[in-house]
Design an enzyme around this catalytic site. Structure first.
Site, mmCIF file in Angstrom:
data_model
loop_
_atom_site.group_PDB
_atom_site.id
_atom_site.type_symbol
_atom_site.label_atom_id
_atom_site.label_comp_id
_atom_site.label_asym_id
_atom_site.label_seq_id
_atom_site.Cartn_x
_atom_site.Cartn_y
_atom_site.Cartn_z
ATOM 1 N N SER A 1 3.915 4.697 8.293
ATOM 2 C CA SER A 1 2.709 5.307 8.817
ATOM 3 C C SER A 1 2.460 6.724 8.294
ATOM 4 O O SER A 1 1.359 7.268 8.451
ATOM 5 C CB SER A 1 2.792 5.350 10.352
ATOM 6 N N SER B 1 8.870 4.597 8.423
ATOM 7 C CA SER B 1 7.602 5.271 8.136
ATOM 8 C C SER B 1 7.719 6.538 7.302
ATOM 9 O O SER B 1 6.704 7.142 6.959
ATOM 10 C CB SER B 1 6.860 5.593 9.441
ATOM 11 N N LYS C 1 2.633 15.845 9.673
ATOM 12 C CA LYS C 1 1.980 14.606 10.107
ATOM 13 C C LYS C 1 1.246 14.839 11.424
ATOM 14 O O LYS C 1 1.719 15.581 12.295
ATOM 15 C CB LYS C 1 3.045 13.513 10.263
#
Length: 483
Positions: free
Chosen positions: A152, A176, A77
């Site tokens: 997210s 997330s 990420k």
């Protein structure tokens, strides 16, 4: 889904000479190029990944020893630092920033010969539930490109969902990892707070943030956790608890009857999709038929969880993101002849997106002198009550079972104009972050609308060993497979 999609099958083929690290990397690179429209990757390290793969193949050919994750292809990420590579938190505020060090989790992956293939799209500064808040555009759900993948860590979820890497790393502040795993029909683990070092993870809310793992197979998740968990001298919040052999213990047979609790206030909450509610009840009945105990428990704080979470996390975000002022860190406005206050305002207004601004403003408000006790102090008190209640239940049961999210993946743009509705979608995931306990989302079945959804499993702190074994057992009992 290729025959080499799991780490175990890939390693079996690799050491038998039926494939190579280079061949595996090329397979993923081809798929990434083919599915570029999903916008999962912000940057692909093609040449670097191939060079690393070739190095591993050469070492293997010479009889050299390879690490536990040899040739395993990992996506990360865009909030996790990797030395010499861009990390932007999907924000214009950090556009073009090149990390000068690697996160501890990345260092440990590389030490075991994993191959980092690229960095993945996400909501800006990990703030969002849809991956629509990225400065680089939304990531699309591979099952239905008109729907969101969750957030997210949406890019990290889609990278595994679409078979663009073996596993990926995300971050989980309030769900997330688990929420996008649910929307994408894969596995998402949020370990105990402190189980994985946060060194090198760009901060959103420091007392909530935790690096998490996406995979298509429980054993893959266990293998990665085994490598990246543990104490870290660079992170004072990293736990000193010894790291069990998650992978070896996963294989142990578990024939005992388990005691599960479900939270009635969550299961029968008005926000939960009716079809999903019925499916969860059927799932609980199957567990009872298989010899386990499933008991409903009241949890009177359910409607206080989301408000407490957003008061506390936005307060921490306001503090953490204050460093991005255009002087010390972050985007600097090109406008000239401004006084210092206007310079700060202009730089931050240009650099941050609307959701990040919204949370900074809310956090600054709840920390202000006139409202600190009414909001921030009260939210901390709620956090303690919630933790005490949840830990009390976990002392009596092996695990708590609950929905991961109240609905399946919704349409792109469906909730962008209603932030309150978006925040309420976190009602089932923020609980584990408030308390700091481990939680995992595993796929359960498909909705009549064709989209997958999962079940969330929560256990006591530092009981990831038990959590992973229960998750594997439940997936086997349901005979579920990732999409």
């Amino acid at each position: 889904m290729s025959e080499l999609s799991s780490i175990a099958t890939f390693h079996e083929a690799l050491y038998a000479g039926r494939t190579s690290c280079v061949a595996e990397v090329r397979t993923f690179l081809d798929r990434i190029a083919k599915l570029k429209h999903l916008n999962a990757f912000l940057e692909v390290y093609e040449e670097e990944a191939l060079n690393k793969a070739q190095e591993l193949d050469n070492r293997l050919a010479k009889g050299g020893k390879l690490g536990a994750l040899a040739g395993v292809v990992v996506g990360i990420k865009d909030v996790i630092c990797y030395k010499g590579h861009n990390v932007s938190a999907a924000s214009r505020m950090l556009e073009g920033f090149n990390s000068i060090f690697s996160a501890t989790a990345i260092e440990r992956l590389l030490a075991e010969d994993a191959i980092i293939i690229g960095n993945l799209n996400c909501d800006e500064f990990a703030m969002g539930s849809t991956n629509e808040n990225s400065a680089y555009g939304p990531t699309l759900n591979a099952l239905d490109t008109t729907r969101v993948p969750g957030g997210s860590s949406g890019g990290s979820a889609v990278a595994v969902q679409a078979n663009l890497c073996h596993v990926s790393l995300g971050s989980d502040t309030g769900g997330s990892v688990r929420q996008p795993a649910d929307f994408c029909g894969i596995i998402g683990l949020k370990p105990t707070y402190g189980r994985i070092s946060r060194h090198g993870l760009i901060a959103y809310a420091s007392s909530f943030d935790q690096i998490g793992i996406f995979g298509r197979d429980i054993a893959d998740v266990a293998a990665v956790l085994q490598v990246i968990a543990g104490p870290d001298e660079f992170d004072s919040t990293a736990s000193q608890h010894p790291v069990p052999d998650y992978l070896a213990n996963l294989a142990l047979e578990n024939n005992k009857s388990l005691k599960f609790a479900y939270l009635r206030d969550a299961q029968y909450h008005d926000g939960l999709d009716a079809e999903m509610r019925g499916a969860y009840i059927d799932f609980f009945e199957k567990l009872v038929d298989n010899g386990h105990t499933v008991t409903g428990h009241s949890f009177e704080y359910i409607d206080h969880i989301v408000p407490a979470y957003y008061v506390l996390t936005t307060a921490e975000a306001s503090s953490n993101l204050s460093r991005y002022d255009g002087v010390k860190f972050g985007h600097r406005t090109r406008e000239q002849n401004l006084d210092l206050t206007d310079f700060y305002k202009k730089s931050r207004s240009e650099g941050f997106g609307i959701e990040v601004k919204r949370r900074i403003l809310l956090g600054t408000f709840v920390l202000s002198a006139g409202y600190y006790d009414a909001y921030y102090t009260k939210a901390q008190q709620v956090r303690r009550l919630v933790a005490d209640k949840l830990n009390e239940i976990l002392e009596e049961y092996d695990a708590i079972l609950m929905p991961t999210v109240p609905s399946t993946a919704f349409k792109l743009g469906e909730k962008t104009d209603d932030p309150i509705a978006m925040y309420l979608a976190d009602i089932y995931t923020v609980l584990a972050n408030l308390v700091g306990v481990p939680a995992i989302s595993v796929p359960l079945q498909k909705h009549s609308n064709g989209m997958p959804y999962g079940v969330q499993i929560i256990t006591k702190k530092f009981s990831e060993e038990s959590l992973l074994r229960i998750a594997r057992l439940l997936m086997a009992k349901e005979q579920v497979t990732v999409v």
